[in-house]
Design a protein around this motif. Structure first.
Motif, PDB file in Angstrom:
ATOM      1  N   ASP A   1       0.918  -1.203   0.191  1.00 41.96           N
ATOM      2  CA  ASP A   1       0.079  -0.022   0.107  1.00 41.96           C
ATOM      3  C   ASP A   1       0.766   1.220   0.054  1.00 41.96           C
ATOM      4  O   ASP A   1       0.239   2.207   0.113  1.00 41.96           O
ATOM      5  CB  ASP A   1      -0.952  -0.070   1.210  1.00 41.96           C
ATOM      6  N   GLY A   2       2.125   1.087   0.144  1.00 40.56           N
ATOM      7  CA  GLY A   2       3.014   2.497  -0.008  1.00 40.56           C
ATOM      8  C   GLY A   2       3.401   2.975  -1.420  1.00 40.56           C
ATOM      9  O   GLY A   2       2.830   2.532  -2.226  1.00 40.56           O
ATOM     10  N   ILE A   3       4.264   3.887  -1.090  1.00 42.80           N
ATOM     11  CA  ILE A   3       4.805   4.434  -2.384  1.00 42.80           C
ATOM     12  C   ILE A   3       6.354   4.396  -2.440  1.00 42.80           C
ATOM     13  O   ILE A   3       6.821   4.494  -1.341  1.00 42.80           O
ATOM     14  CB  ILE A   3       4.333   5.966  -2.640  1.00 42.80           C
ATOM     15  N   VAL A   4       6.926   4.668  -3.438  1.00 45.52           N
ATOM     16  CA  VAL A   4       8.301   4.386  -3.657  1.00 45.52           C
ATOM     17  C   VAL A   4       8.800   5.872  -4.157  1.00 45.52           C
ATOM     18  O   VAL A   4       7.949   6.150  -5.213  1.00 45.52           O
ATOM     19  CB  VAL A   4       8.803   3.388  -4.428  1.00 45.52           C
ATOM     20  N   VAL A   5       9.804   6.516  -3.738  1.00 44.79           N
ATOM     21  CA  VAL A   5      10.234   7.759  -4.080  1.00 44.79           C
ATOM     22  C   VAL A   5      11.403   7.506  -4.849  1.00 44.79           C
ATOM     23  O   VAL A   5      12.400   7.092  -4.071  1.00 44.79           O
ATOM     24  CB  VAL A   5      10.196   9.064  -3.040  1.00 44.79           C
ATOM     25  N   VAL A   6      11.481   8.160  -6.234  1.00 44.57           N
ATOM     26  CA  VAL A   6      12.627   7.870  -6.866  1.00 44.57           C
ATOM     27  C   VAL A   6      13.221   9.203  -7.481  1.00 44.57           C
ATOM     28  O   VAL A   6      12.582   9.768  -8.122  1.00 44.57           O
ATOM     29  CB  VAL A   6      12.534   6.927  -8.187  1.00 44.57           C
ATOM     30  N   THR A   7      14.418   9.496  -7.189  1.00 40.04           N
ATOM     31  CA  THR A   7      15.082  10.919  -7.782  1.00 40.04           C
ATOM     32  C   THR A   7      15.848  10.538  -8.626  1.00 40.04           C
ATOM     33  O   THR A   7      17.121   9.663  -8.297  1.00 40.04           O
ATOM     34  CB  THR A   7      15.637  11.410  -6.330  1.00 40.04           C
ATOM     35  N   ALA A   8      15.771  10.958  -9.636  1.00 43.07           N
ATOM     36  CA  ALA A   8      16.906  10.882 -10.852  1.00 43.07           C
ATOM     37  C   ALA A   8      17.402  12.190 -11.228  1.00 43.07           C
ATOM     38  O   ALA A   8      16.524  12.850 -11.931  1.00 43.07           O
ATOM     39  CB  ALA A   8      16.241  10.070 -11.964  1.00 43.07           C
ATOM     40  N   GLY A   9      18.536  12.603 -10.986  1.00 37.87           N
ATOM     41  CA  GLY A   9      19.003  13.961 -11.048  1.00 37.87           C
ATOM     42  C   GLY A   9      18.293  14.897 -10.397  1.00 37.87           C
ATOM     43  O   GLY A   9      18.184  14.931  -9.332  1.00 37.87           O
ATOM     44  N   SER A  10      17.418  15.930 -11.033  1.00 39.52           N
ATOM     45  CA  SER A  10      16.709  16.812 -10.458  1.00 39.52           C
ATOM     46  C   SER A  10      15.389  16.602 -10.508  1.00 39.52           C
ATOM     47  O   SER A  10      14.132  17.358 -10.091  1.00 39.52           O
ATOM     48  CB  SER A  10      16.809  18.302 -11.190  1.00 39.52           C
ATOM     49  N   GLU A  11      14.921  15.540 -11.086  1.00 39.68           N
ATOM     50  CA  GLU A  11      13.342  14.986 -11.089  1.00 39.68           C
ATOM     51  C   GLU A  11      13.089  13.907  -9.938  1.00 39.68           C
ATOM     52  O   GLU A  11      13.930  13.126  -9.659  1.00 39.68           O
ATOM     53  CB  GLU A  11      13.182  14.363 -12.259  1.00 39.68           C
ATOM     54  N   THR A  12      11.823  14.006  -9.554  1.00 40.45           N
ATOM     55  CA  THR A  12      11.620  13.132  -8.347  1.00 40.45           C
ATOM     56  C   THR A  12      10.473  12.576  -8.952  1.00 40.45           C
ATOM     57  O   THR A  12       9.297  13.194  -9.382  1.00 40.45           O
ATOM     58  CB  THR A  12      11.255  13.707  -7.056  1.00 40.45           C
ATOM     59  N   PHE A  13      10.009  11.285  -8.705  1.00 44.80           N
ATOM     60  CA  PHE A  13       8.805  10.471  -9.017  1.00 44.80           C
ATOM     61  C   PHE A  13       8.328   9.697  -8.009  1.00 44.80           C
ATOM     62  O   PHE A  13       9.177   9.059  -7.175  1.00 44.80           O
ATOM     63  CB  PHE A  13       9.365   9.232 -10.321  1.00 44.80           C
ATOM     64  N   GLN A  14       7.169   9.286  -7.925  1.00 41.64           N
ATOM     65  CA  GLN A  14       6.423   8.706  -6.944  1.00 41.64           C
ATOM     66  C   GLN A  14       5.773   7.610  -7.543  1.00 41.64           C
ATOM     67  O   GLN A  14       5.013   7.819  -8.553  1.00 41.64           O
ATOM     68  CB  GLN A  14       5.588   9.584  -5.961  1.00 41.64           C
ATOM     69  N   LEU A  15       6.227   6.397  -7.095  1.00 40.80           N
ATOM     70  CA  LEU A  15       5.419   5.178  -7.856  1.00 40.80           C
ATOM     71  C   LEU A  15       4.733   4.593  -6.700  1.00 40.80           C
ATOM     72  O   LEU A  15       5.416   4.161  -5.670  1.00 40.80           O
ATOM     73  CB  LEU A  15       6.600   4.214  -8.425  1.00 40.80           C
ATOM     74  N   GLY A  16       3.582   4.170  -6.883  1.00 39.07           N
ATOM     75  CA  GLY A  16       2.702   3.192  -6.010  1.00 39.07           C
ATOM     76  C   GLY A  16       3.402   1.697  -5.926  1.00 39.07           C
ATOM     77  O   GLY A  16       3.647   1.250  -6.757  1.00 39.07           O
ATOM     78  N   ASP A  17       3.254   1.286  -4.948  1.00 42.41           N
ATOM     79  CA  ASP A  17       3.568  -0.192  -4.789  1.00 42.41           C
ATOM     80  C   ASP A  17       2.835  -0.986  -5.746  1.00 42.41           C
ATOM     81  O   ASP A  17       3.348  -1.915  -6.298  1.00 42.41           O
ATOM     82  CB  ASP A  17       3.444  -0.683  -3.384  1.00 42.41           C
ATOM     83  N   ALA A  18       1.478  -0.632  -5.842  1.00 43.69           N
ATOM     84  CA  ALA A  18       0.729  -1.554  -6.779  1.00 43.69           C
ATOM     85  C   ALA A  18       1.221  -1.656  -8.254  1.00 43.69           C
ATOM     86  O   ALA A  18       1.171  -2.336  -8.806  1.00 43.69           O
ATOM     87  CB  ALA A  18      -0.784  -1.211  -6.795  1.00 43.69           C
ATOM     88  N   ASP A  19       1.718  -0.258  -8.699  1.00 40.88           N
ATOM     89  CA  ASP A  19       2.364  -0.200  -9.941  1.00 40.88           C
ATOM     90  C   ASP A  19       3.579  -1.001 -10.106  1.00 40.88           C
ATOM     91  O   ASP A  19       3.746  -1.448 -11.114  1.00 40.88           O
ATOM     92  CB  ASP A  19       2.756   1.331 -10.006  1.00 40.88           C
ATOM     93  N   LEU A  20       4.404  -1.183  -8.837  1.00 36.92           N
ATOM     94  CA  LEU A  20       5.529  -2.136  -8.984  1.00 36.92           C
ATOM     95  C   LEU A  20       5.544  -3.550  -8.653  1.00 36.92           C
ATOM     96  O   LEU A  20       6.294  -4.274  -8.985  1.00 36.92           O
ATOM     97  CB  LEU A  20       6.873  -1.411  -7.923  1.00 36.92           C
ATOM     98  N   GLY A  21       4.194  -4.027  -8.298  1.00 37.13           N
ATOM     99  CA  GLY A  21       3.815  -5.226  -8.231  1.00 37.13           C
ATOM    100  C   GLY A  21       4.573  -5.486  -6.784  1.00 37.13           C
ATOM    101  O   GLY A  21       4.962  -6.891  -6.675  1.00 37.13           O
ATOM    102  N   ARG A  22       4.700  -4.578  -5.857  1.00 41.26           N
ATOM    103  CA  ARG A  22       5.460  -4.955  -4.606  1.00 41.26           C
ATOM    104  C   ARG A  22       4.409  -5.266  -3.665  1.00 41.26           C
ATOM    105  O   ARG A  22       3.399  -5.061  -3.516  1.00 41.26           O
ATOM    106  CB  ARG A  22       5.908  -3.612  -4.015  1.00 41.26           C
ATOM    107  N   ALA A  23       4.942  -6.606  -3.150  1.00 38.42           N
ATOM    108  CA  ALA A  23       3.938  -7.089  -1.985  1.00 38.42           C
ATOM    109  C   ALA A  23       4.789  -8.022  -1.022  1.00 38.42           C
ATOM    110  O   ALA A  23       5.874  -8.294  -1.349  1.00 38.42           O
ATOM    111  CB  ALA A  23       2.829  -8.058  -2.629  1.00 38.42           C
ATOM    112  N   ALA A  24       4.200  -8.483   0.134  1.00 38.49           N
ATOM    113  CA  ALA A  24       4.971  -9.278   0.877  1.00 38.49           C
ATOM    114  C   ALA A  24       5.256 -10.581   0.239  1.00 38.49           C
ATOM    115  O   ALA A  24       4.345 -11.039  -0.505  1.00 38.49           O
ATOM    116  CB  ALA A  24       4.288  -9.607   2.311  1.00 38.49           C
TER     117      ALA A  24
END
Length: 147
Positions: free
Chosen positions: A75-98
């Motif tokens: 249910d969380g989010i992952v924050v990715v910083t690449a250079g000067s840009e920051t992206f927020q990706l939901g765990d569901a978008d990444l298929g992240r689960a226990a």
């Protein structure tokens, strides 16, 4: 009438000590086999997965308990910083689960693999001290690439 001198029965004492040791070993071995037989398809006492007590449960019941308890791992989010840009990706978008199945495999393995004395010692140690299995998550590589 002279009386015969009675000597201490060392032979009987030796036999009694050896018989007692063999009997105690047989009873102990039988108790360990009975203990292991009681938990053939269930998780040994003292086993906790990610802080959740799953002792005595079979695989299906433990799966339900862990799926409920660890649902927030997706249910969380992952924050990715690449250079000067920051992206927020939901765990569901990444298929992240226990990793429920992997955690169940590890919980059911406590006291079951290795030499017989090691298995027995591991099962008893888990009963006395407990066994804590750390949580793990999985990420679906294909979903991560699409995102």
């Amino acid at each position: 009438m002279p009386t015969a001198i009675r000597r201490f029965p060392f032979g009987r004492l030796t036999f009694s000590v050896i018989a007692g040791f063999v009997l105690a070993s047989a009873v102990g071995t039988g108790a360990l086999f009975a203990y292991q037989g009681r938990y053939v398809d269930r998780i040994y006492p003292g086993v906790r997965v990610a802080g959740v007590d799953v002792a005595g449960l079979d695989r299906g019941a433990a799966r339900e308990v862990l799926a409920s308890a660890l649902a927030a791992y997706g249910d969380g989010i992952v924050v990715v910083t690449a250079g000067s840009e920051t992206f927020q990706l939901g765990d569901a978008d990444l298929g992240r689960a226990a990793d429920i199945e992997g955690l169940l495999d590890e919980a059911l393995a406590v006291g079951r693999f290795g030499d017989p004395m090691g298995k027995a010692a591991d099962g008893v140690r888990s009963l006395i001290d407990g066994t804590d299995i750390a949580p793990r998550v999985t990420v679906d590589a294909a979903a991560a690439v699409r995102t």
